[in-house]
Design a protein around this motif. Sequence first.
Motif, PDB file in Angstrom:
ATOM      1  N   TYR A   1       0.838  -1.204   0.000  1.00  0.00           N
ATOM      2  CA  TYR A   1       0.000   0.000   0.000  1.00  0.00           C
ATOM      3  C   TYR A   1       0.875   1.257   0.000  1.00  0.00           C
ATOM      4  O   TYR A   1       0.644   2.196  -0.772  1.00  0.00           O
ATOM      5  CB  TYR A   1      -0.911  -0.010   1.225  1.00  0.00           C
ATOM      6  CG  TYR A   1      -1.886   1.147   1.293  1.00  0.00           C
ATOM      7  CD1 TYR A   1      -3.134   1.066   0.685  1.00  0.00           C
ATOM      8  CD2 TYR A   1      -1.566   2.323   1.974  1.00  0.00           C
ATOM      9  CE1 TYR A   1      -4.040   2.121   0.746  1.00  0.00           C
ATOM     10  CE2 TYR A   1      -2.454   3.384   2.044  1.00  0.00           C
ATOM     11  CZ  TYR A   1      -3.691   3.272   1.428  1.00  0.00           C
ATOM     12  OH  TYR A   1      -4.579   4.327   1.489  1.00  0.00           O
ATOM     13  N   LEU A   2       1.872   1.257   0.858  1.00  0.00           N
ATOM     14  CA  LEU A   2       2.764   2.417   0.936  1.00  0.00           C
ATOM     15  C   LEU A   2       3.531   2.611  -0.373  1.00  0.00           C
ATOM     16  O   LEU A   2       3.756   3.745  -0.814  1.00  0.00           O
ATOM     17  CB  LEU A   2       3.736   2.255   2.105  1.00  0.00           C
ATOM     18  CG  LEU A   2       3.088   2.192   3.500  1.00  0.00           C
ATOM     19  CD1 LEU A   2       4.150   1.983   4.576  1.00  0.00           C
ATOM     20  CD2 LEU A   2       2.280   3.458   3.789  1.00  0.00           C
ATOM     21  N   ASN A   3       3.904   1.507  -1.007  1.00  0.00           N
ATOM     22  CA  ASN A   3       4.584   1.597  -2.303  1.00  0.00           C
ATOM     23  C   ASN A   3       3.658   2.178  -3.368  1.00  0.00           C
ATOM     24  O   ASN A   3       4.081   2.977  -4.212  1.00  0.00           O
ATOM     25  CB  ASN A   3       5.068   0.215  -2.748  1.00  0.00           C
ATOM     26  CG  ASN A   3       6.281  -0.253  -1.966  1.00  0.00           C
ATOM     27  OD1 ASN A   3       7.021   0.557  -1.414  1.00  0.00           O
ATOM     28  ND2 ASN A   3       6.480  -1.561  -1.909  1.00  0.00           N
ATOM     29  N   GLN A   4       2.394   1.763  -3.332  1.00  0.00           N
ATOM     30  CA  GLN A   4       1.421   2.280  -4.296  1.00  0.00           C
ATOM     31  C   GLN A   4       1.230   3.784  -4.119  1.00  0.00           C
ATOM     32  O   GLN A   4       1.136   4.533  -5.095  1.00  0.00           O
ATOM     33  CB  GLN A   4       0.074   1.563  -4.125  1.00  0.00           C
ATOM     34  CG  GLN A   4       0.037   0.143  -4.654  1.00  0.00           C
ATOM     35  CD  GLN A   4       0.141   0.077  -6.171  1.00  0.00           C
ATOM     36  OE1 GLN A   4      -0.286   0.975  -6.883  1.00  0.00           O
ATOM     37  NE2 GLN A   4       0.734  -0.990  -6.667  1.00  0.00           N
ATOM     38  N   VAL A   5       1.175   4.218  -2.866  1.00  0.00           N
ATOM     39  CA  VAL A   5       1.044   5.654  -2.589  1.00  0.00           C
ATOM     40  C   VAL A   5       2.221   6.415  -3.191  1.00  0.00           C
ATOM     41  O   VAL A   5       2.055   7.467  -3.829  1.00  0.00           O
ATOM     42  CB  VAL A   5       0.951   5.908  -1.068  1.00  0.00           C
ATOM     43  CG1 VAL A   5       1.065   7.408  -0.765  1.00  0.00           C
ATOM     44  CG2 VAL A   5      -0.355   5.359  -0.514  1.00  0.00           C
ATOM     45  N   SER A   6       3.416   5.874  -3.012  1.00  0.00           N
ATOM     46  CA  SER A   6       4.619   6.516  -3.558  1.00  0.00           C
ATOM     47  C   SER A   6       4.576   6.567  -5.082  1.00  0.00           C
ATOM     48  O   SER A   6       4.906   7.589  -5.698  1.00  0.00           O
ATOM     49  CB  SER A   6       5.873   5.760  -3.105  1.00  0.00           C
ATOM     50  OG  SER A   6       6.054   5.865  -1.718  1.00  0.00           O
ATOM     51  N   LEU A   7       4.168   5.455  -5.696  1.00  0.00           N
ATOM     52  CA  LEU A   7       4.096   5.393  -7.157  1.00  0.00           C
ATOM     53  C   LEU A   7       3.109   6.413  -7.716  1.00  0.00           C
ATOM     54  O   LEU A   7       3.279   6.915  -8.832  1.00  0.00           O
ATOM     55  CB  LEU A   7       3.696   3.986  -7.603  1.00  0.00           C
ATOM     56  CG  LEU A   7       4.754   2.891  -7.413  1.00  0.00           C
ATOM     57  CD1 LEU A   7       4.156   1.520  -7.711  1.00  0.00           C
ATOM     58  CD2 LEU A   7       5.953   3.147  -8.322  1.00  0.00           C
ATOM     59  N   GLU A   8       2.087   6.717  -6.934  1.00  0.00           N
ATOM     60  CA  GLU A   8       1.076   7.686  -7.366  1.00  0.00           C
ATOM     61  C   GLU A   8       1.472   9.118  -7.030  1.00  0.00           C
ATOM     62  O   GLU A   8       0.702  10.057  -7.266  1.00  0.00           O
ATOM     63  CB  GLU A   8      -0.267   7.348  -6.714  1.00  0.00           C
ATOM     64  CG  GLU A   8      -0.849   6.020  -7.190  1.00  0.00           C
ATOM     65  CD  GLU A   8      -2.050   5.585  -6.369  1.00  0.00           C
ATOM     66  OE1 GLU A   8      -2.460   6.347  -5.459  1.00  0.00           O
ATOM     67  OE2 GLU A   8      -2.579   4.491  -6.624  1.00  0.00           O
ATOM     68  N   GLY A   9       2.673   9.277  -6.476  1.00  0.00           N
ATOM     69  CA  GLY A   9       3.157  10.614  -6.160  1.00  0.00           C
ATOM     70  C   GLY A   9       2.735  11.118  -4.794  1.00  0.00           C
ATOM     71  O   GLY A   9       2.930  12.298  -4.468  1.00  0.00           O
ATOM     72  N   GLY A  10       2.155  10.253  -3.982  1.00  0.00           N
ATOM     73  CA  GLY A  10       1.722  10.646  -2.650  1.00  0.00           C
ATOM     74  C   GLY A  10       2.830  10.526  -1.625  1.00  0.00           C
ATOM     75  O   GLY A  10       3.944  10.084  -1.923  1.00  0.00           O
ATOM     76  N   ASN A  11       2.516  10.894  -0.395  1.00  0.00           N
ATOM     77  CA  ASN A  11       3.486  10.847   0.696  1.00  0.00           C
ATOM     78  C   ASN A  11       3.110   9.717   1.656  1.00  0.00           C
ATOM     79  O   ASN A  11       2.129   9.829   2.400  1.00  0.00           O
ATOM     80  CB  ASN A  11       3.507  12.180   1.447  1.00  0.00           C
ATOM     81  CG  ASN A  11       4.481  12.152   2.620  1.00  0.00           C
ATOM     82  OD1 ASN A  11       5.272  11.224   2.771  1.00  0.00           O
ATOM     83  ND2 ASN A  11       4.415  13.190   3.457  1.00  0.00           N
ATOM     84  N   PRO A  12       3.883   8.630   1.676  1.00  0.00           N
ATOM     85  CA  PRO A  12       3.568   7.494   2.555  1.00  0.00           C
ATOM     86  C   PRO A  12       3.567   7.861   4.039  1.00  0.00           C
ATOM     87  O   PRO A  12       2.974   7.151   4.850  1.00  0.00           O
ATOM     88  CB  PRO A  12       4.680   6.484   2.249  1.00  0.00           C
ATOM     89  CG  PRO A  12       5.192   6.872   0.913  1.00  0.00           C
ATOM     90  CD  PRO A  12       5.065   8.362   0.855  1.00  0.00           C
ATOM     91  N   GLN A  13       4.241   8.972   4.372  1.00  0.00           N
ATOM     92  CA  GLN A  13       4.337   9.375   5.772  1.00  0.00           C
ATOM     93  C   GLN A  13       3.239  10.358   6.186  1.00  0.00           C
ATOM     94  O   GLN A  13       3.191  10.783   7.341  1.00  0.00           O
ATOM     95  CB  GLN A  13       5.706  10.026   6.029  1.00  0.00           C
ATOM     96  CG  GLN A  13       6.891   9.123   5.705  1.00  0.00           C
ATOM     97  CD  GLN A  13       6.852   7.815   6.471  1.00  0.00           C
ATOM     98  OE1 GLN A  13       6.530   7.804   7.655  1.00  0.00           O
ATOM     99  NE2 GLN A  13       7.153   6.719   5.792  1.00  0.00           N
ATOM    100  N   SER A  14       2.360  10.694   5.256  1.00  0.00           N
ATOM    101  CA  SER A  14       1.302  11.654   5.583  1.00  0.00           C
ATOM    102  C   SER A  14       0.354  11.069   6.621  1.00  0.00           C
ATOM    103  O   SER A  14       0.219   9.851   6.750  1.00  0.00           O
ATOM    104  CB  SER A  14       0.518  12.027   4.325  1.00  0.00           C
ATOM    105  OG  SER A  14      -0.250  10.925   3.879  1.00  0.00           O
ATOM    106  N   LYS A  15      -0.314  11.951   7.351  1.00  0.00           N
ATOM    107  CA  LYS A  15      -1.221  11.502   8.407  1.00  0.00           C
ATOM    108  C   LYS A  15      -2.357  10.652   7.842  1.00  0.00           C
ATOM    109  O   LYS A  15      -2.741   9.635   8.431  1.00  0.00           O
ATOM    110  CB  LYS A  15      -1.802  12.703   9.153  1.00  0.00           C
ATOM    111  CG  LYS A  15      -2.680  12.306  10.352  1.00  0.00           C
ATOM    112  CD  LYS A  15      -3.178  13.520  11.100  1.00  0.00           C
ATOM    113  CE  LYS A  15      -3.951  13.112  12.350  1.00  0.00           C
ATOM    114  NZ  LYS A  15      -5.075  12.198  12.075  1.00  0.00           N
ATOM    115  N   ALA A  16      -2.880  11.036   6.694  1.00  0.00           N
ATOM    116  CA  ALA A  16      -3.998  10.296   6.100  1.00  0.00           C
ATOM    117  C   ALA A  16      -3.588   8.862   5.766  1.00  0.00           C
ATOM    118  O   ALA A  16      -4.327   7.905   6.048  1.00  0.00           O
ATOM    119  CB  ALA A  16      -4.490  11.010   4.847  1.00  0.00           C
ATOM    120  N   VAL A  17      -2.411   8.721   5.184  1.00  0.00           N
ATOM    121  CA  VAL A  17      -1.918   7.386   4.815  1.00  0.00           C
ATOM    122  C   VAL A  17      -1.630   6.562   6.064  1.00  0.00           C
ATOM    123  O   VAL A  17      -1.975   5.374   6.142  1.00  0.00           O
ATOM    124  CB  VAL A  17      -0.653   7.497   3.933  1.00  0.00           C
ATOM    125  CG1 VAL A  17      -0.020   6.122   3.741  1.00  0.00           C
ATOM    126  CG2 VAL A  17      -1.007   8.111   2.586  1.00  0.00           C
TER     127      VAL A  17
END
Length: 371
Positions: free
Chosen positions: A127-143
Amino acid sequence: MVNTYLSYQLITRDLAKSIDRVEAQPGVQRDTAYYLANIGKVKSIDDFLKDDRLYRYAMKAHGLEAMSYAKAFIKKALTEGVSDPNSFANKLTDKRYAEFVKSFNFAAMGEMTTVYTKAQHEAVSNYLNQVSLEGGNPQSKAVQDESNYYLANISKVKSIDEFMANDRLYAFAMKAYGIESSIDNKEMMRKVLEGGIRDPNSFANSMIDRKYATFAAAFDFEANGENATTYNPAQQPAVAKYMRQTLEEDAGVQNEGVRLALYFERKAPGINNFYDILADPALAKVVRTALGLPDSFAASDIDRQAKLFDEKLNIDDFTDPEKLGKFLTRFTSLWEVSNSTSSQPSIAILYQPVELGISTNTLLAIQQMKR
């Protein structure tokens, strides 16, 4: 004393109850409770080998109790793992060692070995890898909130229905495996999960996109039932193996033929050819007995033995429960003729190579390690 055929039938008629009786034994209960309470604390091969009670439980679960003394040998197998086809465990003729290493795969999983589960740890990592691939921040509060919710609740899921009913967990898992585009197609996803991956022709295995088979492997309700989201081979599966091993050993105390029949029944699904049988003296003894062949036939040329077995038997019958049952009925009946249960059962076969003893090349490997 009850004869071989009837003893075997009494055990297998309701195998779950037979296992329950094993589980109810005070000694088994104590050892199992200790194992489950402590195996998750093991972080390394050294930790594992130092706790003799845990180690011996695990060895017995895999039919390797007779080799518990050979810790240097076992450490070598665990250290090299099974990822490399030429690793120590993979090169041993006795495949129980490779199975043992797969259950306690420190070489691949490190300190997570005894707690790692695909449905939990792999899913969150993906899941965290997918967030990164989509340009998101894996460390964000929402994630992090989504990850924490998932980890806090996924282990409570005991069925496909529960999994698909919790939209938040289900959506997290679908995204983790890169198939969120199918999130609304629950009818298809149910087929993916219900079919599992054990059958090469299952729905998931038949799909061109391999991500669905990977998803089914992570949430393998078909194979693991209510334990699908907590499955770790070092924990409950090891306990299940221990119970089955104890059941067979207890049966063997009274009647060796019953133990051999139970063992053959357990191993039958993995028999691919007659050489698999000939590589295991216990399996070979069952077949020779069922065919009315003398033990001296075991000294014959191996190709000749395989040819005769092939002429007399259909290897595919061993994966058909009904045909396997008929075969074992024949075995137990003929065993009774040759080995009266009124006499003291022989334990010689228990010390033959492979599952019911120590294989020849294993002994050679130990000797080489001592040099």
